[in-house]
Design an enzyme around this catalytic site. Sequence first.
Site, PDB file in Angstrom:
ATOM      1  N   ASP A  87       0.820  -1.214   0.000  1.00 11.68           N
ATOM      2  CA  ASP A  87       0.000   0.000   0.000  1.00 11.68           C
ATOM      3  C   ASP A  87       0.848   1.256   0.000  1.00 11.68           C
ATOM      4  O   ASP A  87       0.463   2.266  -0.592  1.00 11.68           O
ATOM      5  CB  ASP A  87      -0.989  -0.030   1.164  1.00 11.68           C
ATOM      6  N   GLU A 117      -5.628   3.765  -0.924  1.00 13.95           N
ATOM      7  CA  GLU A 117      -4.390   3.094  -0.496  1.00 13.95           C
ATOM      8  C   GLU A 117      -3.884   3.748   0.792  1.00 13.95           C
ATOM      9  O   GLU A 117      -3.330   3.076   1.666  1.00 13.95           O
ATOM     10  CB  GLU A 117      -3.312   3.157  -1.587  1.00 13.95           C
ATOM     11  N   TYR A 124      -3.491  -0.496   8.682  1.00 18.73           N
ATOM     12  CA  TYR A 124      -2.397  -1.328   9.200  1.00 18.73           C
ATOM     13  C   TYR A 124      -1.837  -0.711  10.478  1.00 18.73           C
ATOM     14  O   TYR A 124      -1.504  -1.419  11.430  1.00 18.73           O
ATOM     15  CB  TYR A 124      -1.279  -1.503   8.160  1.00 18.73           C
ATOM     16  N   GLU A 218      -9.458  -3.323  -3.072  1.00 21.65           N
ATOM     17  CA  GLU A 218      -8.444  -3.851  -3.999  1.00 21.65           C
ATOM     18  C   GLU A 218      -9.088  -4.461  -5.232  1.00 21.65           C
ATOM     19  O   GLU A 218      -8.532  -4.405  -6.327  1.00 21.65           O
ATOM     20  CB  GLU A 218      -7.539  -4.887  -3.319  1.00 21.65           C
ATOM     21  N   HIS A 221      -9.678  -1.792  -7.587  1.00 21.47           N
ATOM     22  CA  HIS A 221      -8.403  -1.365  -8.197  1.00 21.47           C
ATOM     23  C   HIS A 221      -7.986  -2.351  -9.292  1.00 21.47           C
ATOM     24  O   HIS A 221      -7.450  -1.958 -10.328  1.00 21.47           O
ATOM     25  CB  HIS A 221      -7.291  -1.286  -7.146  1.00 21.47           C
TER      26      HIS A 221
HETATM   27 FE   LIG Z   1      -4.502  -1.036  -0.893  1.00 22.32          FE
HETATM   28 FE   LIG Z   2      -4.941  -1.195  -4.357  1.00 21.81          FE
END
Ligand SMILES: [Fe+2]
Ligand SMILES: [Fe+2]
Length: 344
Positions: A87, A117, A124, A218, A221
């Site tokens: 990321d 992102e 995280y 994701e 994406h």
């Molecule tokens: Fe991501």
């Molecule tokens: Fe991504």
Amino acid sequence: MQRKRLFNVEGDDSLINRKMIKGNVTNLFNLNNVKYQWANKLYRLMMENFWIPEKVSLFDDKRAYDELTPAEQNAYDGILSFLVFLDSIQTNNLPNISDYITAPEVNLILAIQTYQEAVHSQSYAYIIESIIPAEKRAYIYDRWRDDKILLERNKYIAEIYQDFVDERNDKNFARVLIANYLLEGVYFYNGFNFFYNLSSRSLMVGTADEIKYINRDELTHCVIFANIIKEIRAENSTFFSEDEIYEMFAKAVEQEINWSNHIIGDQVLGITPETIEKYTKFIANKRLKDIGMKPMYEGFDENPYAHLEKISDTNGEGNVKGNFFEANVSSYNQSTAVEGWDEI
Ligand SMILES: [Fe+2]
Ligand SMILES: [Fe+2]
């Protein structure tokens, strides 16, 4: 390649002359004047997918983490280390790609992708702060310094991105687009399934909920890059070399399998070297089909983790253009409900 001007007074915004790359637009955004309709649909979906990591409670995961086996803890930590890298580099690099995309509607969704992102990096940090014991936290970010397999993976992708930053030619841009597609479409998913696997055993359920939101992003994406690649292939049949795409896929699959064996190994219930290989080749075949190419791994047509789909809520992950977007993705929406969503 020519980097587009920020405001191109010589530009022509007519749809008939619009091209994915090497076009000549003014660079004004007009969502009522869109050639690539899939971009408009993705824009709306991505906005509806807004979420906030801290809204998911990780309270129970803190205690559950202590009950994981050493192998499960090692995999949990190591997968986070890889996700942190992925990321980070996406947030850093996506603007470099957008500079050469000459479809304003696609530039807009790349901007949303970049912000998503960033939210993933936020998630995280929240997971690490909430769950990982203080003395191990810094190592999640630094693991690549002494884990050679992780470093090799990170460097491989970073070098492809860096090559285009250093030398902006067609070949390097083609490689960047394929590398992005592999990152969004292949690299995440053994890691995601590890978390779903734990969750299916009622372990680290909060983490799996975070991962579900990330997974959902994701997949959008992945669709963005599949569509960019498909449009360029339709507009310019020689821009990509199919041999090179297959080579890059083979390398990505090899690295993903090596890494997953290294970090998950054969000590986590429900995951074996065989399921890792089956899953990775299955997902690579899917991604190839999604850009109009023949699958490269014969006989790898089944998802060995199909039983985890009820956890991931993606109802047929891998079938990005079909089941996923037809599925009830709004079931874990934090923003207002998604309205009708057609297949992209
Ligand atoms: Fe991501
Ligand atoms: Fe991504």
